[in-house]
Design a protein around this motif. Structure first.
Motif, PDB file in Angstrom:
ATOM      1  N   ASP A  49       0.854  -1.178   0.000  1.00 51.33           N
ATOM      2  CA  ASP A  49       0.000   0.000   0.000  1.00 51.33           C
ATOM      3  C   ASP A  49       0.902   1.244   0.000  1.00 51.33           C
ATOM      4  O   ASP A  49       2.086   1.165  -0.323  1.00 51.33           O
ATOM      5  N   THR A  50       0.375   2.387   0.374  1.00 52.34           N
ATOM      6  CA  THR A  50       1.118   3.644   0.206  1.00 52.34           C
ATOM      7  C   THR A  50       1.914   4.071   1.434  1.00 52.34           C
ATOM      8  O   THR A  50       2.505   5.158   1.441  1.00 52.34           O
ATOM      9  N   THR A  52       4.628   4.966   4.197  1.00 50.43           N
ATOM     10  CA  THR A  52       6.003   5.424   3.983  1.00 50.43           C
ATOM     11  C   THR A  52       7.026   4.324   4.224  1.00 50.43           C
ATOM     12  O   THR A  52       8.110   4.336   3.633  1.00 50.43           O
ATOM     13  N   ILE A  77       2.359  -0.619  -6.120  1.00 52.81           N
ATOM     14  CA  ILE A  77       1.316  -0.172  -5.188  1.00 52.81           C
ATOM     15  C   ILE A  77      -0.038  -0.549  -5.760  1.00 52.81           C
ATOM     16  O   ILE A  77      -0.354  -0.215  -6.909  1.00 52.81           O
ATOM     17  N   SER A 181      -5.926   8.581   0.337  1.00 47.33           N
ATOM     18  CA  SER A 181      -4.501   8.640  -0.016  1.00 47.33           C
ATOM     19  C   SER A 181      -3.892   7.259  -0.206  1.00 47.33           C
ATOM     20  O   SER A 181      -2.669   7.109  -0.229  1.00 47.33           O
ATOM     21  N   GLY A 182      -4.746   6.252  -0.343  1.00 49.73           N
ATOM     22  CA  GLY A 182      -4.278   4.885  -0.478  1.00 49.73           C
ATOM     23  C   GLY A 182      -4.293   4.388  -1.912  1.00 49.73           C
ATOM     24  O   GLY A 182      -4.547   5.144  -2.858  1.00 49.73           O
ATOM     25  N   PRO A 183      -4.074   3.083  -2.103  1.00 53.87           N
ATOM     26  CA  PRO A 183      -3.920   2.518  -3.448  1.00 53.87           C
ATOM     27  C   PRO A 183      -5.197   2.498  -4.279  1.00 53.87           C
ATOM     28  O   PRO A 183      -5.120   2.360  -5.510  1.00 53.87           O
ATOM     29  N   MET A 206      -1.802   9.606  -3.766  1.00 55.83           N
ATOM     30  CA  MET A 206      -1.228   8.605  -2.868  1.00 55.83           C
ATOM     31  C   MET A 206      -0.157   9.227  -1.973  1.00 55.83           C
ATOM     32  O   MET A 206       0.764   9.868  -2.465  1.00 55.83           O
ATOM     33  N   ASP A 207      -0.326   9.033  -0.666  1.00 56.26           N
ATOM     34  CA  ASP A 207       0.579   9.664   0.305  1.00 56.26           C
ATOM     35  C   ASP A 207       0.520   8.867   1.600  1.00 56.26           C
ATOM     36  O   ASP A 207      -0.518   8.828   2.276  1.00 56.26           O
ATOM     37  N   GLY A 208       1.639   8.236   1.956  1.00 59.04           N
ATOM     38  CA  GLY A 208       1.691   7.379   3.141  1.00 59.04           C
ATOM     39  C   GLY A 208       1.641   8.096   4.463  1.00 59.04           C
ATOM     40  O   GLY A 208       1.592   7.455   5.523  1.00 59.04           O
TER      41      GLY A 208
END
Length: 464
Positions: A49-50, A52, A77, A181-183, A206-208
């Protein structure tokens, strides 16, 4: 008979999860990869997944698999159900780096079997034995595995969903998609657009670090999504958790559709088309059983966890029984004609089909469901088993079900008290036809838990 739970040492209800650098380390993930590769020799599909920490852990996972001679296809991802669909198309196994709905500081590993389901308890216990004993052999330099990239395989998942529906049922329909912000940023907007919808997005980069909201799609976290739904005149909003195996909805009035109502709504839609068995955990709201039996279908209950639902569905089908739907009352729905796992993308598409076929608004359909009151509570404790054991004794004279924890039935209401498989907490669910009955039952249960904690010297944090 439903699939029974087995005691595991490392894996929870849905894989291994933990705080990065504390509970989950690259060394552990590499050993998981080596152990999996020694059990499922062949070509393994992986993804993440996203989060970090995902890049770090996917490298450790691949290193482990490659070191024991497995070839690895890195799908990049993508949502967990996308990888599950890819795996069942011809891989020896799969693994995805994800902590699903947990906060950003968590990560985890889910193991996928060749049929696309998550690894069951019996095989997971064998996997754990290998992890703890390190009972595997690293291959010599000329027998290590090879890695290839497979991001294009994601398209197979998308077209499998859109191909399940005839025509473009979403034509003229505006939908707001919140992937958190996920896949699902890569999949759900494409799926709904291909079904003919006009798609608006929020939190779709997308941003972890999850800047817009946390991975769990809660009522509070979806306020901006709800505002966009009402402001744009959308038919509904759909939001996903961190790995998009679940989907939750906002109706056209901006109201959060409680997940048990969502389950009942889609179950009713499916049961109107064909009769059969709906499989769901003991935690799913009574409204589901009410609408399913009204449609002359039946419910089969399992322990909590999508793997138990999926494997029970497959077992019943192997017995020649007509299983038509399954899933959990948390937004994780399973469509057996598609695949045997929770699938947020398919759930979003099914809602488009449902609304198109009925011609009604989502709020109207929800308001037509039988009214029930649901109260949810959680207790932070490392002594969940002891507390639940005391509750079983306290309510031994009443009708109880011990499929998972203890479920107490009383005058059309029930209370479920069970230990979480992913966190050190006890979850309490009260389901009642009337608010006042539900509140009284809730007060009684929480007082009983408090007495069990106080009398037994058990450490717990009661959120009253």
């Amino acid at each position: 008979m439903p699939v029974k739970k087995m005691q595991k040492r490392l894996f929870g209800t849905n894989g291994v999860r933990g705080v990065v650098g504390k509970d989950l380390t690259p060394d552990l993930v590499m050993v998981i990869g080596q152990s999996l590769g020694s059990m499922r020799k062949g070509r393994i599909a992986v993804g993440r997944d996203t989060r970090t920490s995902g890049e770090m852990f996917i490298r450790a996972l691949k290193a482990g698999l490659l070191s024991v001679g497995c070839d690895v296809v890195d799908c990049g991802i993508l949502p967990t159900p996308a990888l599950q669909y890819i795996v069942k198309e011809g891989f020896a196994a799969g693994a995805i780096i994800t902590a699903s709905h947990n906060p950003p500081e968590y990560n985890g590993v889910k193991i996928i079997e060749p049929d696309g389901t998550e690894m069951g308890d019996e095989e997971t216990v064998k996997l754990e034995d290998k992890i703890f004993s390190r009972a595997f052999s690293v291959e010599p330099w000329d027998r290590t595995g090879k890695e290839t990239q497979g991001p294009e395989l994601l398209t197979n998942y998308i077209t499998a969903i859109t191909g399940s529906f005839s025509g473009k049922p979403g034509e003229g329909m505006t939908v707001v998609v919140d992937p958190g912000s996920g896949p699902a940023s890569l999949t759900t907007p494409r799926i709904l657009t291909d079904l003919g919808c006009r798609v608006l997005t929020i939190n779709a980069i997308m941003d972890g670090t999850f800047p817009g909201r946390l991975p769990e799609p809660s009522l509070e976290g979806l306020m901006n999504c709800a505002a966009l739904v009402t402001g744009s005149g959308a038919a509904f909003g759909v939001a996903h958790d961190g790995d998009a195996d679940r989907a939750v909805f906002i109706d056209e009035k901006g109201r959060f559709v409680e997940e048990n109502l969502q389950f009942a709504l889609i179950a009713s839609h499916i049961c109107r088309r064909k009769q059969g068995i709906v499989v769901t955990p003991v935690s799913t709201g009574q409204v589901a059983e009410d609408v399913v039996t009204r449609a002359r279908s039946s419910i089969e209950y399992t322990p909590v966890g999508s793997i138990y639902v999926a494997r029970t569905m497959r077992s019943l089908l192997d017995q020649g029984k007509p299983v038509i739907f399954g899933g959990e009352g948390n937004g994780g729905l399973i469509f057996p004609e598609h695949q045997f796992c929770r699938d947020g993308g398919m759930t979003a598409a099914m809602m488009v089909s449902l609304l198109a076929s009925t011609g009604k608004k989502l709020s109207e359909l929800v308001d037509e469901l039988p009214p029930r009151t649901i109260i949810k509570e959680k207790i932070v404790t490392q002594k969940g088993a002891e507390i639940i054991g005391r509750l079983k004794n306290a309510y031994s004279s009443e009708k109880i079900d011990e499929t998972d924890g203890v479920k107490i039935f009383r005058n059309g209401s029930w209370a479920l008290i069970r230990a979480s498989g992913t966190e050190p907490i006890i979850r309490v669910i009260i389901d009642s036809p009337l608010p006042e009955d539900g509140q009284a039952f809730h007060t009684e249960i929480m007082n009983c838990i408090r007495k069990a904690v106080d009398s037994g010297g058990l450490e717990a944090s009661l959120h009253l």
